[in-house]
Scaffold this motif. Structure first.
Motif, PDB file in Angstrom:
ATOM      1  N   LEU A  31     -16.800  17.366  39.065  1.00 32.33           N
ATOM      2  CA  LEU A  31     -16.897  16.579  39.959  1.00 32.33           C
ATOM      3  C   LEU A  31     -15.828  17.268  41.026  1.00 32.33           C
ATOM      4  O   LEU A  31     -15.076  17.934  41.242  1.00 32.33           O
ATOM      5  CB  LEU A  31     -16.178  15.031  39.838  1.00 32.33           C
ATOM      6  CG  LEU A  31     -17.158  14.237  38.931  1.00 32.33           C
ATOM      7  CD1 LEU A  31     -16.637  13.012  38.562  1.00 32.33           C
ATOM      8  CD2 LEU A  31     -18.417  13.871  39.511  1.00 32.33           C
ATOM      9  N   THR A  32     -16.450  17.169  42.359  1.00 31.34           N
ATOM     10  CA  THR A  32     -15.679  17.626  43.692  1.00 31.34           C
ATOM     11  C   THR A  32     -15.723  16.628  44.695  1.00 31.34           C
ATOM     12  O   THR A  32     -16.568  15.773  44.790  1.00 31.34           O
ATOM     13  CB  THR A  32     -16.327  19.049  43.929  1.00 31.34           C
ATOM     14  OG1 THR A  32     -15.428  19.804  44.835  1.00 31.34           O
ATOM     15  CG2 THR A  32     -17.668  18.850  44.377  1.00 31.34           C
ATOM     16  N   SER A  33     -14.988  16.860  45.719  1.00 32.53           N
ATOM     17  CA  SER A  33     -14.777  15.994  46.704  1.00 32.53           C
ATOM     18  C   SER A  33     -15.671  15.844  47.813  1.00 32.53           C
ATOM     19  O   SER A  33     -15.868  14.777  48.228  1.00 32.53           O
ATOM     20  CB  SER A  33     -13.315  16.120  47.202  1.00 32.53           C
ATOM     21  OG  SER A  33     -13.136  17.658  47.896  1.00 32.53           O
ATOM     22  N   ASP A  34     -16.440  16.945  48.074  1.00 35.27           N
ATOM     23  CA  ASP A  34     -17.272  16.937  49.089  1.00 35.27           C
ATOM     24  C   ASP A  34     -18.401  18.085  49.135  1.00 35.27           C
ATOM     25  O   ASP A  34     -18.284  18.559  48.246  1.00 35.27           O
ATOM     26  CB  ASP A  34     -16.379  17.094  50.644  1.00 35.27           C
ATOM     27  CG  ASP A  34     -15.705  18.423  50.786  1.00 35.27           C
ATOM     28  OD1 ASP A  34     -16.135  19.255  50.060  1.00 35.27           O
ATOM     29  OD2 ASP A  34     -14.663  18.312  50.925  1.00 35.27           O
ATOM     30  N   GLU A  35     -19.374  17.638  50.107  1.00 35.62           N
ATOM     31  CA  GLU A  35     -20.547  18.543  50.208  1.00 35.62           C
ATOM     32  C   GLU A  35     -20.120  19.838  50.198  1.00 35.62           C
ATOM     33  O   GLU A  35     -20.844  20.925  49.566  1.00 35.62           O
ATOM     34  CB  GLU A  35     -21.440  17.924  51.022  1.00 35.62           C
ATOM     35  CG  GLU A  35     -22.919  18.658  51.272  1.00 35.62           C
ATOM     36  CD  GLU A  35     -23.652  18.244  52.505  1.00 35.62           C
ATOM     37  OE1 GLU A  35     -24.444  17.118  51.982  1.00 35.62           O
ATOM     38  OE2 GLU A  35     -23.813  18.416  53.577  1.00 35.62           O
ATOM     39  N   GLU A  36     -19.422  20.202  51.245  1.00 34.78           N
ATOM     40  CA  GLU A  36     -18.944  21.740  51.437  1.00 34.78           C
ATOM     41  C   GLU A  36     -18.538  22.198  50.129  1.00 34.78           C
ATOM     42  O   GLU A  36     -18.801  23.403  49.818  1.00 34.78           O
ATOM     43  CB  GLU A  36     -17.744  21.584  52.489  1.00 34.78           C
ATOM     44  CG  GLU A  36     -17.435  23.203  52.838  1.00 34.78           C
ATOM     45  CD  GLU A  36     -16.595  23.412  53.878  1.00 34.78           C
ATOM     46  OE1 GLU A  36     -16.065  24.317  54.252  1.00 34.78           O
ATOM     47  OE2 GLU A  36     -16.351  22.128  54.625  1.00 34.78           O
ATOM     48  N   ALA A  37     -17.673  21.665  49.532  1.00 34.11           N
ATOM     49  CA  ALA A  37     -17.057  22.185  48.240  1.00 34.11           C
ATOM     50  C   ALA A  37     -18.056  22.313  47.078  1.00 34.11           C
ATOM     51  O   ALA A  37     -18.267  23.465  46.536  1.00 34.11           O
ATOM     52  CB  ALA A  37     -16.098  21.462  47.668  1.00 34.11           C
ATOM     53  N   LEU A  38     -18.992  21.534  47.063  1.00 31.04           N
ATOM     54  CA  LEU A  38     -20.367  21.445  46.261  1.00 31.04           C
ATOM     55  C   LEU A  38     -21.234  22.585  46.582  1.00 31.04           C
ATOM     56  O   LEU A  38     -21.748  23.376  45.734  1.00 31.04           O
ATOM     57  CB  LEU A  38     -20.900  20.237  45.970  1.00 31.04           C
ATOM     58  CG  LEU A  38     -22.042  20.229  45.000  1.00 31.04           C
ATOM     59  CD1 LEU A  38     -21.615  20.598  43.757  1.00 31.04           C
ATOM     60  CD2 LEU A  38     -22.979  18.947  44.910  1.00 31.04           C
ATOM     61  N   GLY A  39     -21.345  22.882  47.882  1.00 30.59           N
ATOM     62  CA  GLY A  39     -22.306  23.664  48.336  1.00 30.59           C
ATOM     63  C   GLY A  39     -21.702  25.290  48.115  1.00 30.59           C
ATOM     64  O   GLY A  39     -22.257  26.326  47.730  1.00 30.59           O
ATOM     65  N   SER A  40     -20.316  25.427  47.938  1.00 32.57           N
ATOM     66  CA  SER A  40     -19.929  26.687  47.760  1.00 32.57           C
ATOM     67  C   SER A  40     -20.207  27.030  46.484  1.00 32.57           C
ATOM     68  O   SER A  40     -20.213  28.203  45.902  1.00 32.57           O
ATOM     69  CB  SER A  40     -18.253  26.609  48.144  1.00 32.57           C
ATOM     70  OG  SER A  40     -17.573  27.770  47.901  1.00 32.57           O
ATOM     71  N   ILE A  41     -19.982  25.904  45.383  1.00 32.48           N
ATOM     72  CA  ILE A  41     -19.924  26.246  44.130  1.00 32.48           C
ATOM     73  C   ILE A  41     -21.498  26.667  43.919  1.00 32.48           C
ATOM     74  O   ILE A  41     -21.680  27.705  42.931  1.00 32.48           O
ATOM     75  CB  ILE A  41     -19.637  24.895  43.374  1.00 32.48           C
ATOM     76  CG1 ILE A  41     -18.221  24.484  43.445  1.00 32.48           C
ATOM     77  CG2 ILE A  41     -20.133  25.132  41.820  1.00 32.48           C
ATOM     78  CD1 ILE A  41     -17.847  23.209  42.712  1.00 32.48           C
ATOM     79  N   LEU A  42     -22.420  26.108  44.386  1.00 31.85           N
ATOM     80  CA  LEU A  42     -23.788  26.491  44.111  1.00 31.85           C
ATOM     81  C   LEU A  42     -24.030  27.649  44.674  1.00 31.85           C
ATOM     82  O   LEU A  42     -24.779  28.670  43.994  1.00 31.85           O
ATOM     83  CB  LEU A  42     -24.715  25.270  44.837  1.00 31.85           C
ATOM     84  CG  LEU A  42     -24.598  23.948  44.196  1.00 31.85           C
ATOM     85  CD1 LEU A  42     -25.279  22.837  44.969  1.00 31.85           C
ATOM     86  CD2 LEU A  42     -25.099  24.054  42.804  1.00 31.85           C
ATOM     87  N   ALA A  43     -23.534  28.122  45.754  1.00 33.84           N
ATOM     88  CA  ALA A  43     -23.541  29.530  46.503  1.00 33.84           C
ATOM     89  C   ALA A  43     -23.006  30.532  45.436  1.00 33.84           C
ATOM     90  O   ALA A  43     -23.646  31.719  45.479  1.00 33.84           O
ATOM     91  CB  ALA A  43     -23.407  29.518  47.889  1.00 33.84           C
ATOM     92  N   ASN A  44     -21.787  30.284  45.106  1.00 33.43           N
ATOM     93  CA  ASN A  44     -21.167  31.327  44.135  1.00 33.43           C
ATOM     94  C   ASN A  44     -21.347  31.588  42.951  1.00 33.43           C
ATOM     95  O   ASN A  44     -21.206  32.401  42.311  1.00 33.43           O
ATOM     96  CB  ASN A  44     -19.546  30.994  44.613  1.00 33.43           C
ATOM     97  CG  ASN A  44     -19.112  31.255  46.133  1.00 33.43           C
ATOM     98  OD1 ASN A  44     -19.828  31.491  47.069  1.00 33.43           O
ATOM     99  ND2 ASN A  44     -17.967  30.527  46.358  1.00 33.43           N
TER     100      ASN A  44
END
Length: 310
Positions: A31-44
């Protein structure tokens, strides 16, 4: 008002041994706090191990061994309980995380026989300065429970020391509220909306991480252009481009500037993708446009002052 668990699709409930069990899960969720953090995980394509965990994490001599990323084995039906902490997440099948070295966290009560035994080993190793002992491979997965102060057993936590790298095919589920726009539009993965207690699907085929890197490389061309494309004059005498007031970057410098927030291995893959052009000299398109617009305006004014036709 009593908590009502959501109606989750059967394929996301239970385990192979107990397929109808709502209190068991074959998935592990980060779990993560926001959309930006999740988007970074998915991209990286990685869950980074940024923080130390475990009951000996405060020992700086073994801090590196305790850097880990955390996931929960809570069934998807129970994730809405975590809304106040996070509404975004990514889920993997348990076998994938286990194969990557993930393990359940062992919570021990303060004052318990088990904890006293582990503390005895810990104290002996500290006295001997034995920092390469295999004991420190165990301690990231051990934590304390103190009723009334802190107790996390309900999270059914797993940890992966060193982080968890993945490809798109490894992702079982993305968790995000409705209206979210994650990454560059990857598809083929189930999306669970914890605010609506519903599971939907992105259509199409799932992209590999290599395809995500391709998309990141395309963003490079949106922002940058070569010095030749910008019309910057070349000086044969000086062996370089003339200084016309536009900042110039070597290809590797431009990659570093554009993708500074991404892990080094992602930047390396983007450099590989741009290999044929990495030796070129680049400048920012917006700066080029602004520069030449200024030059054109100055030239127009000079023509007017001289009474010459434009």
């Amino acid at each position: 008002m009593n908590y009502q668990p959501p109606d989750i699709a059967p394929e996301f409930l239970g385990t192979p041994e107990h397929p109808n069990a709502r209190d068991l899960s074959n998935f592990l969720v980060h779990l993560t706090s926001d959309e930006e953090a999740l988007g970074s995980i998915l991209a990286n394509g990685i869950l980074e191990a940024r923080e130390p965990h475990g009951f000996t994490k405060s020992l700086w001599m073994v801090r590196e061994q305790h850097l880990s990323t955390c996931l929960t084995e809570m069934p998807l039906t129970e994730l809405p309980r975590m809304r106040k902490y996070a509404e975004y997440g990514i889920a993997f099948r348990k076998d994938f995380v286990r194969a990557a070295g993930g393990q359940r966290v062992w919570y021990l009560d303060e004052g318990s026989i088990s904890l006293r035994a582990l503390n005895g080993i810990k104290d002996s190793l500290i006295e001997e300065s034995s920092w390469d002992h295999s004991f420190w491979n165990v301690t990231p997965y051990v934590d304390l429970v103190a009723p009334g102060r802190y107790s996390w057993e309900h999270e059914r936590e797993w940890r992966v020391v060193g982080g968890l790298a993945f490809q798109w095919r490894d992702v079982a589920l993305v968790i995000a509220p409705s209206g979210s726009e994650l990454g560059p539009g990857q598809a083929g993965i189930a999306v669970y909306d914890p605010t609506q207690d519903e599971i939907g699907w992105w259509g199409g085929e799932a992209l590999e991480i290599s395809a995500a890197v391709e998309l990141l490389a395309e963003r490079f061309d949106v922002r940058w252009m070569t010095a030749d494309e910008a019309g910057i004059p070349w000086s044969s005498r000086e062996g370089g481009y003339q200084n016309v007031g536009i900042a110039l970057f070597q290809g590797s410098e431009a990659v570093e500037e554009q993708y500074a927030e991404f892990p080094a291995y992602v930047r390396d893959r983007i450099r590989d993708r741009l290999a044929g052009r990495i030796g070129d000299v680049f400048c920012v398109r917006a700066e080029v446009a602004s520069h030449w617009a200024t030059v054109d305006e100055e030239h127009r004014r000079w023509l007017e002052e001289e009474g010459l036709p434009g």
